[in-house]
Design an enzyme around this catalytic site. Structure first.
Site, PDB file in Angstrom:
ATOM      1  N   ASP A  64      11.200  -4.919   9.935  1.00 22.68           N
ATOM      2  CA  ASP A  64      11.234  -6.356   9.663  1.00 22.68           C
ATOM      3  C   ASP A  64      12.638  -6.626   9.160  1.00 22.68           C
ATOM      4  O   ASP A  64      13.020  -6.139   8.094  1.00 22.68           O
ATOM      5  CB  ASP A  64      10.170  -6.677   8.602  1.00 22.68           C
ATOM      6  CG  ASP A  64      10.222  -8.127   8.125  1.00 22.68           C
ATOM      7  OD1 ASP A  64      11.154  -8.858   8.519  1.00 22.68           O
ATOM      8  OD2 ASP A  64       9.326  -8.511   7.351  1.00 22.68           O
ATOM      9  N   LYS A 102       1.385  -6.886   8.145  1.00 23.19           N
ATOM     10  CA  LYS A 102       0.756  -7.174   6.843  1.00 23.19           C
ATOM     11  C   LYS A 102      -0.273  -6.118   6.442  1.00 23.19           C
ATOM     12  O   LYS A 102      -1.360  -6.439   5.959  1.00 23.19           O
ATOM     13  CB  LYS A 102       0.097  -8.572   6.828  1.00 23.19           C
ATOM     14  CG  LYS A 102       1.009  -9.709   7.221  1.00 23.19           C
ATOM     15  CD  LYS A 102       2.053 -10.036   6.177  1.00 23.19           C
ATOM     16  CE  LYS A 102       2.934 -11.201   6.616  1.00 23.19           C
ATOM     17  NZ  LYS A 102       4.085 -10.787   7.449  1.00 23.19           N
ATOM     18  N   TYR A 162       9.483  -0.581  -5.309  1.00 21.46           N
ATOM     19  CA  TYR A 162       9.104  -1.495  -4.251  1.00 21.46           C
ATOM     20  C   TYR A 162      10.331  -2.029  -3.508  1.00 21.46           C
ATOM     21  O   TYR A 162      11.199  -2.621  -4.089  1.00 21.46           O
ATOM     22  CB  TYR A 162       8.297  -2.687  -4.807  1.00 21.46           C
ATOM     23  CG  TYR A 162       8.125  -3.714  -3.742  1.00 21.46           C
ATOM     24  CD1 TYR A 162       7.137  -3.547  -2.780  1.00 21.46           C
ATOM     25  CD2 TYR A 162       9.004  -4.774  -3.620  1.00 21.46           C
ATOM     26  CE1 TYR A 162       7.018  -4.432  -1.736  1.00 21.46           C
ATOM     27  CE2 TYR A 162       8.891  -5.666  -2.580  1.00 21.46           C
ATOM     28  CZ  TYR A 162       7.894  -5.495  -1.644  1.00 21.46           C
ATOM     29  OH  TYR A 162       7.799  -6.363  -0.605  1.00 21.46           O
ATOM     30  N   LYS A 181       8.549  -3.396   3.327  1.00 20.49           N
ATOM     31  CA  LYS A 181       7.133  -3.191   3.597  1.00 20.49           C
ATOM     32  C   LYS A 181       6.966  -2.065   4.601  1.00 20.49           C
ATOM     33  O   LYS A 181       7.932  -1.478   5.063  1.00 20.49           O
ATOM     34  CB  LYS A 181       6.528  -4.491   4.130  1.00 20.49           C
ATOM     35  CG  LYS A 181       6.591  -5.644   3.156  1.00 20.49           C
ATOM     36  CD  LYS A 181       5.717  -5.416   1.937  1.00 20.49           C
ATOM     37  CE  LYS A 181       6.034  -6.376   0.820  1.00 20.49           C
ATOM     38  NZ  LYS A 181       6.012  -7.760   1.205  1.00 20.49           N
ATOM     39  N   ARG A 197       1.572 -10.597  -0.185  1.00 19.46           N
ATOM     40  CA  ARG A 197       2.427  -9.772  -1.052  1.00 19.46           C
ATOM     41  C   ARG A 197       2.067  -8.285  -1.005  1.00 19.46           C
ATOM     42  O   ARG A 197       2.304  -7.553  -1.968  1.00 19.46           O
ATOM     43  CB  ARG A 197       2.360 -10.294  -2.503  1.00 19.46           C
ATOM     44  CG  ARG A 197       2.916 -11.695  -2.622  1.00 19.46           C
ATOM     45  CD  ARG A 197       2.575 -12.355  -3.933  1.00 19.46           C
ATOM     46  NE  ARG A 197       2.996 -13.761  -3.897  1.00 19.46           N
ATOM     47  CZ  ARG A 197       4.144 -14.203  -4.380  1.00 19.46           C
ATOM     48  NH1 ARG A 197       4.987 -13.388  -4.946  1.00 19.46           N
ATOM     49  NH2 ARG A 197       4.446 -15.474  -4.289  1.00 19.46           N
TER      50      ARG A 197
HETATM   51  P1  13P Z   1       9.312 -13.659  -3.109  1.00 14.93           P
HETATM   52  O1  13P Z   1       9.074 -15.083  -2.736  1.00 14.93           O
HETATM   53  O2  13P Z   1       9.620 -13.464  -4.554  1.00 14.93           O
HETATM   54  O3  13P Z   1      10.280 -12.966  -2.192  1.00 14.93           O
HETATM   55  O4  13P Z   1       7.953 -12.817  -2.918  1.00 14.93           O
HETATM   56  C1  13P Z   1       6.892 -13.226  -2.176  1.00 14.93           C
HETATM   57  C2  13P Z   1       6.843 -12.618  -0.865  1.00 14.93           C
HETATM   58  O5  13P Z   1       6.869 -13.319   0.116  1.00 14.93           O
HETATM   59  C3  13P Z   1       6.714 -11.172  -0.767  1.00 14.93           C
HETATM   60  O6  13P Z   1       7.535 -10.588   0.155  1.00 14.93           O
HETATM   61  P1  13P Z   2       5.800  -8.336   5.387  1.00 13.24           P
HETATM   62  O1  13P Z   2       5.477  -6.948   4.902  1.00 13.24           O
HETATM   63  O2  13P Z   2       5.206  -8.570   6.725  1.00 13.24           O
HETATM   64  O3  13P Z   2       7.256  -8.618   5.305  1.00 13.24           O
HETATM   65  O4  13P Z   2       5.026  -9.350   4.433  1.00 13.24           O
HETATM   66  C1  13P Z   2       5.454  -9.496   3.141  1.00 13.24           C
HETATM   67  C2  13P Z   2       4.549 -10.261   2.247  1.00 13.24           C
HETATM   68  O5  13P Z   2       4.635 -10.060   1.074  1.00 13.24           O
HETATM   69  C3  13P Z   2       3.610 -11.228   2.771  1.00 13.24           C
HETATM   70  O6  13P Z   2       2.995 -11.954   1.752  1.00 13.24           O
HETATM   71 MG    MG Z   3       8.539  -9.900   6.144  1.00 11.00          MG
HETATM   72 MG    MG Z   4       5.613  -7.549   8.481  1.00  9.04          MG
END
Ligand code: 13P
Ligand code: 13P
Ligand code: MG
Ligand code: MG
Length: 371
Positions: A11, A132, A233, A236, A270
């Protein structure tokens, strides 16, 4: 001729928020892989996406972990990241943990599933792309494909599969692996892989006397947990997998049958919630509600001397409408739990947590229960 099928994914930015990989990123990756094909590094390729993940499906004759192939994927992610930064996409460069390529994408952020094998007279394969969730999400469906006779009729009625399959399972915390044979060690296998956040199926091999040699993998899963790589962390770990089908292996219909049941997986909002997996076409892999539900896309190809014939976007079929509708009902039910387990993951598995700050704030206020 031996063919290697590699899926390398990352990603590197999306819009809006974590929903969708932008067309400019796909274009940038395509230009790099086109060049790699022209120079003979790749035989063929297909640039796919699942939600916000950019999935590079590549064929070549160079074996697993090849530097040239991995470098081509790395360059594709770098150029796509540059596009993502220009467009100020969300999480631009999210899964790129290092500025310098060092021989292989392993440990550098991108996820990777690869298999080298002798192409059979006809070689159908399915590339599974998830968004996800984490690699443990493949445990349940891969188990069902290769070890559950209620899913795979061939385990009962195809004499080729009489000796079952051999599973390579990783302990992703201790960085160890174990091989288990099915059906003889079915219970031991389930004892491990039921713990989806710790034990993950990495590869599956045929048992003895299958038409496919015992040494050739017939399924491979990416098991790169970014959390484990980085020690904290970062990014992802949305996983991908490859499975070969037919002629002594589960048929393509048996490979995709597990997804008629939208099983519960970790991930979603998240990366910290349990929810159903939603099978869908590539065009419908747009995680919206609560950044989900978790998506699975299945692209079917025939290989012809390394050429990718396809894809057939399998879950575009209406036969998966009922699974989608059930997934949405389960999503409603799970969401009603809000911040409570088991919708919210246990603290050790959450990718996001405010727990240390909460504990810090309440530090002096915990009283002993001892009289
Ligand atoms: P942030 O908005 O703090 O990046 O976290 C929420 C999220 O989208 C997780 O990747
Ligand atoms: P991704 O792992 O697909 O970037 O999603 C992040 C996330 O926190 C969605 O809420
Ligand atoms: Mg993402
Ligand atoms: Mg993703």
């Amino acid at each position: 001729m031996k063919t290697t099928l590699s899926i390398i994914k990352a990603d590197v930015g999306s819009y809006c928020g974590h929903q969708l990989c932008h067309a400019n990123l796909i274009k940038a990756a395509d230009a790099v892989l086109k060049e790699a094909k022209a120079s003979g590094t790749l035989i063929d390729y297909y640039v796919a996406h699942c939600g916000d993940d950019l999935d590079l499906i590549m064929t070549h004759d160079k074996g697993e972990g090849n530097e040239k192939v991995h470098k081509a994927a790395w360059d594709a992610f770098m150029d796509a990241t540059a596009e993502a930064k220009k467009l100020k996409l969300y999480g631009a460069g999210q899964d790129i943990l290092s500025d310098a390529f060092s021989g292989n994408v392993k440990g550098m952020g991108p996820g990777c599933a690869e298999m080298e094998f002798e192409e059979r007279k006809s070689e159908p394969v399915v590339c599974f792309l998830m968004d996800k969730t984490d690699p443990g999400a493949f445990n349940f469906p891969v188990y069902r494909m290769f070890a559950d006779p209620f899913n795979t009729a061939g385990l009962v009625i195809d004499p080729n599969m009489r000796n079952g399959f051999r599973f390579e399972v990783y302990d992703i915390k201790e960085h160890k692996r174990v091989f288990l044979n099915t059906p003889s060690e079915l219970y031991e296998l389930l004892a491990l892989i039921g713990s989806t956040s710790r034990y993950v199926i990495k590869r599956v091999y045929p048992g003895a006397d299958n038409k496919v040699p015992e040494t050739e993998a017939v399924a491979a899963v990416s098991t790169d947990k970014l959390y484990e790589i980085a020690g904290d962390y970062v990014g992802k770990d949305d996983p991908v997998a490859i499975a070969r089908g037919q002629s002594g292996l589960p048929s393509i219909g048996e490979l995709v049958e597990p997804y008629a049941f939208p099983h519960l997986v970790s991930g979603w909002m998240r990366g910290s919630h349990v929810g159903p997996i939603y099978p869908c076409s590539m065009d419908n892999s747009i995680p919206t509600r609560f950044d989900g539900p978790t998506r699975i896309v299945a692209l079917g190809f025939q290989l012809a001397e390394g050429k990718l014939v396809g894809p057939n976007d399998i879950f575009a079929d209406g036969a998966y409408d009922r699974a989608r509708s059930k997934a949405l009902k389960v999503a409603d039910y799970m969401r009603r739990h809000g911040p409570f387990q088991p919708h919210r993951l246990p603290p050790t598995d959450m990718e996001y947590t405010s727990m240390p700050k909460v504990m810090e704030k309440l530090k002096g206020r915990f009283e002993s229960l001892k009289e």
